[in-house]
Motif scaffolding. Structure first.
Motif, mmCIF file in Angstrom:
data_model
loop_
_atom_site.group_PDB
_atom_site.id
_atom_site.type_symbol
_atom_site.label_atom_id
_atom_site.label_comp_id
_atom_site.label_asym_id
_atom_site.label_seq_id
_atom_site.Cartn_x
_atom_site.Cartn_y
_atom_site.Cartn_z
ATOM 1 N N THR A 100 42.418 42.429 47.211
ATOM 2 C CA THR A 100 43.213 42.014 46.058
ATOM 3 C C THR A 100 44.588 41.532 46.488
ATOM 4 O O THR A 100 45.138 40.572 45.922
ATOM 5 C CB THR A 100 43.344 43.169 45.059
ATOM 6 N N TYR A 134 41.670 50.168 38.751
ATOM 7 C CA TYR A 134 40.955 48.915 38.988
ATOM 8 C C TYR A 134 39.941 48.613 37.894
ATOM 9 O O TYR A 134 39.501 47.474 37.768
ATOM 10 C CB TYR A 134 40.247 48.969 40.341
ATOM 11 N N GLY A 147 39.187 47.321 48.770
ATOM 12 C CA GLY A 147 39.510 46.595 47.541
ATOM 13 C C GLY A 147 40.993 46.307 47.430
ATOM 14 O O GLY A 147 41.402 45.251 46.910
ATOM 15 N N GLU A 171 49.225 46.330 42.580
ATOM 16 C CA GLU A 171 48.340 47.366 43.114
ATOM 17 C C GLU A 171 49.054 48.638 43.509
ATOM 18 O O GLU A 171 48.451 49.530 44.079
ATOM 19 C CB GLU A 171 47.645 46.827 44.368
ATOM 20 N N MET A 213 39.963 35.339 42.607
ATOM 21 C CA MET A 213 38.949 36.239 43.151
ATOM 22 C C MET A 213 37.572 35.941 42.582
ATOM 23 O O MET A 213 36.572 36.423 43.106
ATOM 24 C CB MET A 213 39.319 37.704 42.854
ATOM 25 N N THR A 273 33.276 38.721 40.810
ATOM 26 C CA THR A 273 34.084 39.147 41.966
ATOM 27 C C THR A 273 33.183 39.978 42.887
ATOM 28 O O THR A 273 33.306 41.194 42.968
ATOM 29 C CB THR A 273 35.292 39.986 41.497
ATOM 30 N N PHE A 295 34.667 42.288 45.870
ATOM 31 C CA PHE A 295 35.392 43.414 45.291
ATOM 32 C C PHE A 295 34.427 44.382 44.615
ATOM 33 O O PHE A 295 34.578 45.604 44.712
ATOM 34 C CB PHE A 295 36.415 42.898 44.280
ATOM 35 N N HIS A 323 44.621 37.869 47.375
ATOM 36 C CA HIS A 323 44.557 36.947 46.242
ATOM 37 C C HIS A 323 45.807 36.996 45.377
ATOM 38 O O HIS A 323 46.164 35.998 44.734
ATOM 39 C CB HIS A 323 43.306 37.235 45.417
ATOM 40 N N HIS A 361 41.260 45.120 35.921
ATOM 41 C CA HIS A 361 40.382 44.554 36.932
ATOM 42 C C HIS A 361 40.980 43.285 37.531
ATOM 43 O O HIS A 361 41.449 42.395 36.787
ATOM 44 C CB HIS A 361 39.016 44.235 36.327
ATOM 45 N N PRO A 362 40.996 43.163 38.858
ATOM 46 C CA PRO A 362 41.566 41.970 39.499
ATOM 47 C C PRO A 362 40.913 40.670 39.051
ATOM 48 O O PRO A 362 41.551 39.620 39.064
ATOM 49 C CB PRO A 362 41.319 42.231 40.990
ATOM 50 N N VAL A 415 43.675 38.146 38.522
ATOM 51 C CA VAL A 415 43.772 37.314 39.726
ATOM 52 C C VAL A 415 42.561 36.379 39.735
ATOM 53 O O VAL A 415 41.544 36.659 40.386
ATOM 54 C CB VAL A 415 43.798 38.189 41.002
#
Length: 255
Positions: free
Chosen positions: A107, A235, A103, A187, A247, A52, A55, A110, A239-240, A244
């Motif tokens: 996020t 985060y 960030g 988030e 990403m 990522t 990010f 996504h 973690h995204p 997600v």
């Protein structure tokens, strides 16, 4: 009495005459220095692992700039008149949260892409362009204000006030931009911690350099340092890149 020649604490240059009016707490600032250092390394490691990249750059820079800012405050513990340390911490701690906010924006885009674009009235592919553009505008204003304030040092009150006003404009613009992201779900914690920090900074800066609120370190450590620390921790723990998948660089090529 003029304090323009002050470089160290003496009878003629008391700590009460400095911008903050206190010796920054060594323990609290050392904690945040170490914490943000760990978060910066964690974000780089997780970013590489999940690929990522954008990010990683945003959160990595944000965390490491926070670390640099608190190093400046540690140096000011030894010498509150240390102008170089003052400039380091004011510039880094004003600008670093902007990268964390970036960030949040990235996020969000996504999250909507994964849940389904039909859930958003705005094309999620425009999120990054619109919100990051707003963030860049905020960053430019805050950087300009921080630069003016840093150039003023501890003594040029007129120049400090000018820098103060520019920073307030930048942070206020950032608050308005962040409030548009009410659809954030995963988030929400990071969103509110960054928002709280921004809201705190407005009256702190509005009171002017050396104001009563600016000279209260406990409020600063909780409402600025702790808020950004919690956002970066969130985060890192969630973690995204894990939650997600879109990403991740190259993810779509695997399907």
């Amino acid at each position: 009495m003029s304090y323009e020649t002050c470089t160290h604490i003496t009878l003629e240059c008391p700590v009460s005459a400095t911008t903050y009016g206190y010796y920054p707490n060594l323990g609290g600032n050392a904690f945040f220095t170490a914490f943000f250092g760990v978060m910066g390394v964690a974000q780089v490691g997780l970013g590489v692992y999940y690929r990522t990249w954008t990010f990683m750059v945003a959160l990595g820079i944000g965390a490491l700039m926070e670390m640099a800012g608190y190093i400046g405050r540690i140096l000011m513990h030894s010498n509150p008149w240390n102008e170089g340390a003052f400039k380091l911490q004011i510039v880094c701690l004003v600008l670093a949260p902007t990268f964390v906010a970036a960030g949040v924006y990235l996020t969000l885009k996504h999250i909507v892409l994964n849940l389904g674009p039909e859930h958003s009235k705005l094309n999620p592919r425009l999120f990054t362009w619109i919100f990051i553009s707003c963030d860049i505008g905020s960053l430019i204003l805050q950087a300009a204000g921080g630069g003016v304030a840093a150039a003023a040092g501890n003594t040029n009150q007129a120049l400090l006030r000018a820098g103060d006003d520019i920073i307030i404009a930048g942070i206020a613009f950032q608050v308005l931009t962040i409030r548009m992201r009410l659809i954030i779900i995963a988030e929400i914690f990071a969103y509110f911690t960054v928002l709280i920090r921004c809201i705190y900074r407005i009256p702190e800066m509005a009171g002017g350099w050396g104001s009563a609120l600016m000279q209260k370190e406990n409020e600063f450590l909780v409402l600025d340092g702790m808020m950004i620390a919690l956002a970066t921790l969130a985060y890192s723990l969630f973690h995204p890149g894990l939650f997600v998948p879109s990403m991740r660089t190259g993810y779509k090529n695997k399907n």
